[in-house]
Design a protein around this motif. Structure first.
Motif, PDB file in Angstrom:
ATOM      1  N   LEU A  25      -6.015   0.096  -2.125  1.00 54.79           N
ATOM      2  CA  LEU A  25      -6.047  -0.572  -0.819  1.00 54.79           C
ATOM      3  C   LEU A  25      -6.503  -2.013  -0.966  1.00 54.79           C
ATOM      4  CD1 LEU A  25      -5.756  -0.478   2.227  1.00 54.79           C
ATOM      5  CD2 LEU A  25      -7.974   0.664   2.388  1.00 54.79           C
TER       6      LEU A  25
ATOM      7  N   VAL B 210      -7.414   4.322   5.622  1.00 57.26           N
ATOM      8  CA  VAL B 210      -6.657   5.294   4.841  1.00 57.26           C
ATOM      9  C   VAL B 210      -7.528   6.528   4.657  1.00 57.26           C
ATOM     10  CG1 VAL B 210      -5.565   5.722   2.596  1.00 57.26           C
ATOM     11  CG2 VAL B 210      -5.387   3.468   3.644  1.00 57.26           C
TER      12      VAL B 210
ATOM     13  N   LEU C 215       0.829  -1.208   0.000  1.00 59.41           N
ATOM     14  CA  LEU C 215       0.000   0.000   0.000  1.00 59.41           C
ATOM     15  C   LEU C 215       0.862   1.256   0.000  1.00 59.41           C
ATOM     16  CD1 LEU C 215      -2.885   1.264   0.376  1.00 59.41           C
ATOM     17  CD2 LEU C 215      -2.349   1.324   2.814  1.00 59.41           C
TER      18      LEU C 215
END
Length: 591
Positions: free
Chosen positions: A562, A548, A527
DNA sequence: GTGAAGGGCCAC
DNA sequence: AAACGTGGCCCTTCAC
């Protein structure tokens, strides 16, 4: 140990030093800072060493010329630190990575962390310490003098002994790495070490990013709970003192509602048949018959909310960012799970009223993603149990599917009760549950519980075999490993049956919980690389969940990044079972 | 006053 | 006696 070092405080010698160092394979790396938190101070020294020759770079003269993250004279240093080679050897590299990113504006790349390595080698031995002094002593037999660690690094002129101390720390890193690598090889920990090292930078970034908490919302929520507590506390006080008053000379007794001792005493006086402890699950059965017990449980609930999740958490909001910057320990548990403190943002109550206070700031979105039943999928993969695997492949509700098999009925005929039994069984086996505990949990009699577990393990024979083998290995080899090779050693006395049982349960649980941690760490690295250069920021992780924050315009893209990172990481470790991730774009942290 | 231990409970 | 894994935080109690 004598150390050759050179103090660098001008652009020309810095450029020369960096040119000289960049061809090295490994460099000892350390920083001396004027505070513990990057928001509270500045970097005074950066030390780089090839083991023989140590450069101590004084950043103070550079600071006077402008912003360190853009200052042209510092480019050689920034490039050296952000390049994947040479490898930078640091002890607790998260610390240096945070300072480097915050003040020099670059990611630290190519990390070898001697602290994390030491933790991996300790393999769960909680008695081992992992500060630099202890690790040097253990691997090199060198006693380090850390008395200068907290000296005044903001002085105009640093003393010779301060600079020498700084140089020594960096120089020690080189031989220390050599010894540690030898041990990592012997113990077959190279792969997991790399996994851990690659995860340092994402965590450093996350701590700097912080997690936004809407303080006003939080206070509103607290106000509500405080009012509740007043009413409930008063009621409880009255109910409890009814019993004590008769025994008290004064007629009125103030009971500390937070004291188990006093509350227990009062309940006994009221004629409540008290169990050994006043824990919620022990009191629960008495709540129906005794309203005072129900009131106590109600009080405990609100009291916990107010103490653990009350005003205190607001004090962690940093004025510089308006956000909470918690402290994450990368190897918080022997299984490789993170732990979190100051504050622990991994234990915020699941209720929407609490979670909704953690929200995206204006113009941003939260992207919340979690693995669906990742531990059970890992267990399915390890055990190669075809029935277990099939239940995941068909994509139907897993607990329903288990219930259908265990009760030998059609999935559509599974009742809520039956699904609930199956669910608790599915989760129980991950922890190595026994029949007596399962009986207590479900309210079944012990023979009934045994019978149900027997049917469960007959349904999933491969699972049964794997769990038995894991328990066997934990007492024969006295070790267990995760998919990445993370190791735990069990220490127990052969005659200590309880400890032996503990090792057996750990032998089952460690590979599962630990592999879940492996996967999460791999996902964080993937990520980090995907979102670099975008508005997306990692803000929290909770064992199988990643949060996030990103600009609204980039939310969709971030969600894709993600999901891909998490799925790809999962597939690296889980081969026989599909990996499933639930992703949500939201204004608030609630599922 | 400080710190450790134990009880209790929040998360996954 | 213990009895399903991994943590952290808050409280009281007790020792120094």
């Amino acid at each position: 140990m004598e150390v050759y070092f050179q103090l660098i405080n001008d652009a020309a010698s810095l450029e020369k030093a960096c040119a000289q160092l960049e061809s090295e394979e490994y460099l000892g790396f350390d920083t001396e800072t004027t505070a513990l938190d990057p928001f509270d101070g500045y970097i005074r020294l950066v030390q780089l060493s090839n083991g023989k020759d140590t450069k101590v770079i004084d950043l103070k003269p550079f600071m006077e010329r402008g912003d360190l993250s853009t200052l042209p004279e510092l480019k050689p240093l920034r490039d050296l630190l952000s390049a994947p080679r040479p490898i930078k050897i640091a002890h607790n590299a998260k610390f240096d990575a945070k300072w480097t990113r915050h003040h020099l504006g670059v990611d630290l790349n190519g990390i070898f962390d001697t602290m994390l390595a030491s933790q991996l080698i300790a393999a769960g031995d909680q008695d081992r310490r992992h500060n630099l002094a202890a690790v040097s002593e253990f691997f090199l037999g060198i006693e380090m003098d850390k008395s200068q660690q907290v000296s005044d690094w903001s002085a105009d002129e640093l003393s010779h002994s301060q600079i020498e101390y700084a140089a020594k720390d960096a120089a020690t890193m080189v031989p220390l790495r050599e010894k540690i690598v030898e041990r990592l090889r012997q113990d077959e920990l190279i792969q997991v070490a790399k996994l851990e090292f690659d995860c340092v930078m994402p965590i450093a970034a996350m701590e700097l990013n912080g997690f936004f908490l809407d303080a006003d919302r939080w206070r509103e929520q607290l106000d509500k709970v405080e009012k509740q507590q007043k009413v409930i506390g008063l009621d409880l006080q009255k109910m409890l003192s009814a019993g004590v008053a008769q025994a008290s000379l004064f007629g009125v007794a103030e009971i500390n509602l937070n004291s188990q001792t006093q509350v227990s005493e009062a309940l006994k006086n009221l004629g409540v048949p008290m169990p050994e402890s006043t824990r919620a699950w022990q009191l629960q059965p008495l709540a129906e018959q005794y309203p005072v017990v129900a009131k106590l449980l109600e009080y405990r609930g609100v009291a916990k909310s107010l103490t653990s999740f009350g005003e205190n958490i607001l004090e962690f909001i940093r004025p510089e960012t308006g956000r909470i910057h918690a402290d994450f320990r990368q190897i918080g548990a022997p299984t490789g799970r993170f732990s979190c403190s100051k504050p622990n943002v991994q234990q915020i109550p699941h209720e929407v009223e609490y979670r909704r206070c953690f929200r995206a700031p204006d113009g941003k979105k939260l992207i919340v993603a979690d693995y669906s039943q990742v531990e059970l999928r890992i267990l399915a993969d390890f055990s190669e149990d075809q029935n277990f695997i099939n239940a995941f492949i068909t994509g139907e509700d897993f607990h329903t599917s288990t219930a259908a098999r265990v009760f030998n009925i059609d999935p559509k005929d599974v009742s809520a009760d039956q699904r609930s039994f199956a669910k608790r069984l599915n989760f129980g086996v991950v922890y190595g549950i026994g029949a007596s505990k399962f009986a207590m949990m479900t309210g079944l009699t012990e023979p009934e519980a045994e019978n149900m577990m027997r049917r469960y393990f007959t349904t999933y024979r491969g699972l049964d075999a794997w769990l038995r083998d894991a328990a066997r290995k934990s007492v024969i080899d006295r070790t267990a490993r995760t998919a990445s090779g993370r190791l735990v050693k069990f220490r127990f006395d052969e005659t200590d049956r309880a400890a032996k049982g503990g090792a057996q349960r750990n032998g089952k649980n460690f590979p599962i919980q630990g592999t879940s941690a492996d996967i999460l760490k791999r996902a964080l690295r993937l990520l980090h690389d995907k979102i670099s250069g975008t508005s997306a920021k990692l803000v929290n992780i909770i064992h199988d969940e990643i949060i996030v924050e990103a600009d609204t315009a980039e939310a969709e893209q971030t969600a894709k990044f993600l999901e891909d990172a998490m799925c790809d990481a999962g597939k690296e470790y889980i081969k026989r079972v599909p990996v499933n991730v639930d992703v949500k774009i939201s204004d608030e942290w609630s599922k």
